[in-house]
Design an enzyme around this catalytic site. Structure first.
Site, PDB file in Angstrom:
ATOM      1  N   ASP A  31      -6.613   2.959 -64.244  1.00  0.00           N
ATOM      2  CA  ASP A  31      -7.730   2.082 -64.601  1.00  0.00           C
ATOM      3  C   ASP A  31      -7.170   0.725 -65.024  1.00  0.00           C
ATOM      4  O   ASP A  31      -6.193   0.635 -65.768  1.00  0.00           O
ATOM      5  CB  ASP A  31      -8.547   2.702 -65.741  1.00  0.00           C
ATOM      6  N   ILE A  32      -7.794  -0.336 -64.528  1.00  0.00           N
ATOM      7  CA  ILE A  32      -7.307  -1.695 -64.787  1.00  0.00           C
ATOM      8  C   ILE A  32      -7.489  -2.090 -66.258  1.00  0.00           C
ATOM      9  O   ILE A  32      -6.810  -2.996 -66.749  1.00  0.00           O
ATOM     10  CB  ILE A  32      -8.018  -2.687 -63.841  1.00  0.00           C
ATOM     11  N   ASN A  86     -19.206   8.913 -65.601  1.00  0.00           N
ATOM     12  CA  ASN A  86     -20.366   8.113 -65.977  1.00  0.00           C
ATOM     13  C   ASN A  86     -21.298   8.029 -64.771  1.00  0.00           C
ATOM     14  O   ASN A  86     -20.855   7.714 -63.669  1.00  0.00           O
ATOM     15  CB  ASN A  86     -19.919   6.708 -66.412  1.00  0.00           C
ATOM     16  N   GLY A  92     -23.667   4.740 -68.094  1.00  0.00           N
ATOM     17  CA  GLY A  92     -22.694   3.655 -68.239  1.00  0.00           C
ATOM     18  C   GLY A  92     -21.869   3.383 -66.999  1.00  0.00           C
ATOM     19  O   GLY A  92     -20.799   2.778 -67.076  1.00  0.00           O
ATOM     20  N   HIS A  99     -16.592   8.288 -59.349  1.00  0.00           N
ATOM     21  CA  HIS A  99     -15.228   8.362 -59.876  1.00  0.00           C
ATOM     22  C   HIS A  99     -15.186   9.208 -61.133  1.00  0.00           C
ATOM     23  O   HIS A  99     -16.126   9.213 -61.927  1.00  0.00           O
ATOM     24  CB  HIS A  99     -14.658   6.968 -60.161  1.00  0.00           C
ATOM     25  N   LEU A 100     -14.080   9.912 -61.305  1.00  0.00           N
ATOM     26  CA  LEU A 100     -13.800  10.643 -62.536  1.00  0.00           C
ATOM     27  C   LEU A 100     -12.777   9.847 -63.328  1.00  0.00           C
ATOM     28  O   LEU A 100     -11.757   9.432 -62.779  1.00  0.00           O
ATOM     29  CB  LEU A 100     -13.144  11.993 -62.228  1.00  0.00           C
ATOM     30  N   HIS A 101     -13.056   9.655 -64.605  1.00  0.00           N
ATOM     31  CA  HIS A 101     -12.039   9.110 -65.504  1.00  0.00           C
ATOM     32  C   HIS A 101     -11.220  10.270 -66.047  1.00  0.00           C
ATOM     33  O   HIS A 101     -11.774  11.310 -66.419  1.00  0.00           O
ATOM     34  CB  HIS A 101     -12.682   8.421 -66.715  1.00  0.00           C
TER      35      HIS A 101
HETATM   36  P1  AMP Z   1     -17.446   3.138 -64.953  1.00  0.00           P
HETATM   37  O1  AMP Z   1     -17.830   2.205 -66.056  1.00  0.00           O
HETATM   38  O2  AMP Z   1     -17.510   4.585 -65.325  1.00  0.00           O
HETATM   39  O3  AMP Z   1     -18.210   2.837 -63.685  1.00  0.00           O
HETATM   40  O4  AMP Z   1     -15.906   2.891 -64.684  1.00  0.00           O
HETATM   41  C1  AMP Z   1     -15.410   1.905 -63.861  1.00  0.00           C
HETATM   42  C2  AMP Z   1     -13.968   1.733 -64.236  1.00  0.00           C
HETATM   43  O5  AMP Z   1     -13.314   1.052 -63.199  1.00  0.00           O
HETATM   44  C3  AMP Z   1     -13.742   0.922 -65.519  1.00  0.00           C
HETATM   45  O6  AMP Z   1     -13.034   1.718 -66.463  1.00  0.00           O
HETATM   46  C4  AMP Z   1     -12.916  -0.269 -65.036  1.00  0.00           C
HETATM   47  O7  AMP Z   1     -11.946  -0.665 -65.973  1.00  0.00           O
HETATM   48  C5  AMP Z   1     -12.313   0.267 -63.764  1.00  0.00           C
HETATM   49  N1  AMP Z   1     -11.964  -0.744 -62.776  1.00  0.00           N
HETATM   50  C6  AMP Z   1     -12.716  -1.787 -62.373  1.00  0.00           C
HETATM   51  N2  AMP Z   1     -12.070  -2.499 -61.431  1.00  0.00           N
HETATM   52  C7  AMP Z   1     -10.887  -1.879 -61.228  1.00  0.00           C
HETATM   53  C8  AMP Z   1      -9.769  -2.133 -60.378  1.00  0.00           C
HETATM   54  N3  AMP Z   1      -9.731  -3.161 -59.522  1.00  0.00           N
HETATM   55  N4  AMP Z   1      -8.705  -1.292 -60.442  1.00  0.00           N
HETATM   56  C9  AMP Z   1      -8.707  -0.247 -61.301  1.00  0.00           C
HETATM   57  N5  AMP Z   1      -9.746   0.042 -62.119  1.00  0.00           N
HETATM   58  C10 AMP Z   1     -10.812  -0.760 -62.093  1.00  0.00           C
END
Ligand code: AMP
Ligand code: ZN
Length: 113
Positions: A31-32, A86, A92, A99-101
């Site tokens: 995650d960025i 999410n 959120g 995607h899974l965190h």
């Molecule tokens: P969500 O809020 O559950 O939709 O999570 C989206 C996640 O994607 C967030 O934790 C962001 O920090 C992450 N994210 C957004 N852009 C990128 C990227 N280019 N590379 C890696 N992670 C990203």
């Protein structure tokens, strides 16, 4: 790929990401904006908007199993970790590609915000 989907572009290697693992159907990358010492995302390579619309049970099972495998590779399996999906506005979700965190490396709190 829906026009402009950020995560589809990562799958296509059109924008950079720190990829930690890959299978035929899934990709794991950092995650960025990490919310824990270890924080990576697991996504299907095929586009699905959210968990609410994902009906491929085999793929959903693969994402969970793959997340657990990568967590083990990342060294957070023994102490444990949190997996979060999410979903849509109230969940959120900010990126509309399923995607899974996976978060680990520190003690999590409950309930989440
Ligand atoms: P969500 O809020 O559950 O939709 O999570 C989206 C996640 O994607 C967030 O934790 C962001 O920090 C992450 N994210 C957004 N852009 C990128 C990227 N280019 N590379 C890696 N992670 C990203
Ligand atoms: Zn996508």
């Amino acid at each position: 790929m829906p026009d402009g989907c950020l995560f589809c572009k990562i799958v296509a290697r059109e924008i950079p990401a720190t990829i930690v693992a890959e299978s035929d159907d899934a990709l794991a990358f950092r995650d960025i904006n990490p919310a824990a010492p270890v924080h990576f995302l697991v996504i299907p390579k095929a586009h699905h908007d959210s968990l609410a619309l994902a009906d491929d049970e085999a793929l959903l099972g693969h994402l969970m199993a793959f997340a657990a495998k990568v967590a083990s590779q990342e060294g957070i399996s023994e102490n444990g970790y949190r997996t979060v999906v999410n979903t849509r506005r109230d969940g959120g979700q900010t990126v509309d590609h399923l995607h899974l965190h996976v978060l680990g490396g520190r003690r999590m709190t409950w309930p989440p915000g």
